[in-house]
Design a protein around this motif. Structure first.
Motif, PDB file in Angstrom:
ATOM      1  N   TRP A  32      62.796  50.131  27.312  1.00 51.67           N
ATOM      2  CA  TRP A  32      62.969  48.767  27.804  1.00 51.67           C
ATOM      3  C   TRP A  32      61.980  47.801  27.155  1.00 51.67           C
ATOM      4  O   TRP A  32      60.800  48.132  26.989  1.00 51.67           O
ATOM      5  CB  TRP A  32      62.790  48.705  29.319  1.00 51.67           C
ATOM      6  CG  TRP A  32      63.892  49.370  30.072  1.00 51.67           C
ATOM      7  CD1 TRP A  32      63.797  50.475  30.883  1.00 51.67           C
ATOM      8  CD2 TRP A  32      65.272  49.002  30.070  1.00 51.67           C
ATOM      9  NE1 TRP A  32      65.025  50.800  31.379  1.00 51.67           N
ATOM     10  CE2 TRP A  32      65.953  49.919  30.903  1.00 51.67           C
ATOM     11  CE3 TRP A  32      65.998  47.988  29.442  1.00 51.67           C
ATOM     12  CZ2 TRP A  32      67.325  49.857  31.135  1.00 51.67           C
ATOM     13  CZ3 TRP A  32      67.369  47.922  29.667  1.00 51.67           C
ATOM     14  CH2 TRP A  32      68.019  48.842  30.500  1.00 51.67           C
ATOM     15  N   LEU A  33      62.475  46.635  26.818  1.00 53.74           N
ATOM     16  CA  LEU A  33      61.632  45.520  26.421  1.00 53.74           C
ATOM     17  C   LEU A  33      61.122  44.822  27.679  1.00 53.74           C
ATOM     18  O   LEU A  33      61.668  45.007  28.775  1.00 53.74           O
ATOM     19  CB  LEU A  33      62.451  44.518  25.596  1.00 53.74           C
ATOM     20  CG  LEU A  33      63.055  45.019  24.288  1.00 53.74           C
ATOM     21  CD1 LEU A  33      64.042  43.993  23.764  1.00 53.74           C
ATOM     22  CD2 LEU A  33      61.969  45.293  23.272  1.00 53.74           C
ATOM     23  N   PRO A  34      60.095  43.976  27.554  1.00 57.42           N
ATOM     24  CA  PRO A  34      59.713  43.146  28.700  1.00 57.42           C
ATOM     25  C   PRO A  34      60.899  42.298  29.166  1.00 57.42           C
ATOM     26  O   PRO A  34      61.713  41.850  28.346  1.00 57.42           O
ATOM     27  CB  PRO A  34      58.594  42.266  28.136  1.00 57.42           C
ATOM     28  CG  PRO A  34      58.040  43.046  26.991  1.00 57.42           C
ATOM     29  CD  PRO A  34      59.206  43.778  26.396  1.00 57.42           C
ATOM     30  N   ASP A  35      61.003  42.101  30.473  1.00 59.44           N
ATOM     31  CA  ASP A  35      62.111  41.310  31.005  1.00 59.44           C
ATOM     32  C   ASP A  35      62.206  39.944  30.346  1.00 59.44           C
ATOM     33  O   ASP A  35      63.308  39.452  30.051  1.00 59.44           O
ATOM     34  CB  ASP A  35      61.953  41.137  32.518  1.00 59.44           C
ATOM     35  CG  ASP A  35      62.234  42.419  33.281  1.00 59.44           C
ATOM     36  OD1 ASP A  35      62.431  43.471  32.645  1.00 59.44           O
ATOM     37  OD2 ASP A  35      62.248  42.358  34.531  1.00 59.44           O
ATOM     38  N   ALA A  36      61.057  39.311  30.118  1.00 59.77           N
ATOM     39  CA  ALA A  36      61.061  37.976  29.518  1.00 59.77           C
ATOM     40  C   ALA A  36      61.663  38.002  28.121  1.00 59.77           C
ATOM     41  O   ALA A  36      62.369  37.061  27.723  1.00 59.77           O
ATOM     42  CB  ALA A  36      59.641  37.412  29.478  1.00 59.77           C
TER      43      ALA A  36
END
Length: 273
Positions: A32-36
């Motif tokens: 996962w990437l950061p949500d932002a």
């Protein structure tokens, strides 16, 4: 410093040919990437939905999937799931005939059915509701026969009209609909043609989407309603947007099976610093 690159696909979902149905971006991830960052990618893509997924060992799922509009993450999305399944089957070489997906709406499945894919999604129940007069007037001079709210997204209104032509002919005032905080308006009516059972549309200007072209989630709302009205477990919905699309819906208890096709439009790379 070299850029990080990510694969990206764009797929037209709920259609058998390009430039119809609902376009979605699909971004497979190793982690996962950061949500932002995912939200920024979705904003940059400027499509109604961008799906991200990673392989997972959670429970019985094959992948964990999430969906972002240009402005927010949403808990359920049909067309971007169909698009993701097409990528998993045809581009990433998923070997089986059924993909199990962990999501914020529980376990979903996507199953091959000839050249179509069948999604197994949860029914989205509705309850009686009311909506402000200015919202009704912004949609059509015709008055709805009934108004509901979606239980799982209680800021989504559902307005039922007498005939499909009213829904097809709507030219909503989006500036008024945009005053609805967070969510949108589903409009639906019995079909005015022989090729489907119901005609619907979905307006979400508050989420950066004036009109979603063809919506799997919405059919988890309207298919159970019209199945109950018609006494048919299998109903065909037409979403009367400019791009348009049919979804074959089978209501099975608290689940809806959504059958549709999808077409790959492009594949490329995202470059992140």
């Amino acid at each position: 410093m070299s850029n990080q690159t990510l694969p990206i696909f764009q797929v037209d979902a709920f259609t058998s040919h390009l430039f119809a149905g609902n376009p979605a971006a699909v971004v497979p991830l190793e982690r996962w990437l950061p949500d932002a960052t995912m939200q920024q990618i979705a904003m940059e893509n400027n499509l109604s939905e961008t799906a991200f997924f990673v392989k997972t060992e959670e429970g019985d799922a094959d992948f964990h999937i999430r969906w972002f509009t240009p402005t927010v993450e949403v808990p359920l999305c049909g067309h971007a799931t169909l698009a993701s399944a097409l990528v998993m089957f045809n581009q990433l070489g998923f070997a089986g005939d059924e993909i199990r997906l962990q999501s914020k709406s529980g376990i979903l499945t996507a199953r091959r059915d000839g050249d179509a894919i069948v999604l197994n999604f949860p029914v989205q129940p509705i309850v009686d509701g009311t909506v402000a007069d200015n919202i009704v007037a912004a949609l059509s001079p015709e008055k709805p026969q009934a108004v509901f709210k979606v239980v799982s997204r209680d800021t989504d209104y559902v307005l039922v009209y007498e005939n499909g032509k009213t829904v097809r002919d709507m030219v909503p005032d989006m500036s008024v609909l945009a005053t609805l905080a967070e969510r949108g308006v589903i409009v639906t009516a019995p079909s005015d043609s022989d090729d489907c059972d119901m005609v619907s549309r979905y307006f979400l200007p508050a989420l950066g989407i004036n009109e979603d072209p063809v919506t799997g989630y919405m059919h988890c709302v309207v298919a159970p309603y019209w199945a109950g009205k018609t006494g048919k477990a299998n109903v065909v919905g037409y979403q009367a947007s400019a791009r348009g699309g049919f979804i074959d819906c089978t209501v099975d208890g608290d689940r809806v099976h959504l059958k549709g096709r999808a077409v790959l439009f492009l594949k490329g790379e995202i470059y992140l610093p």
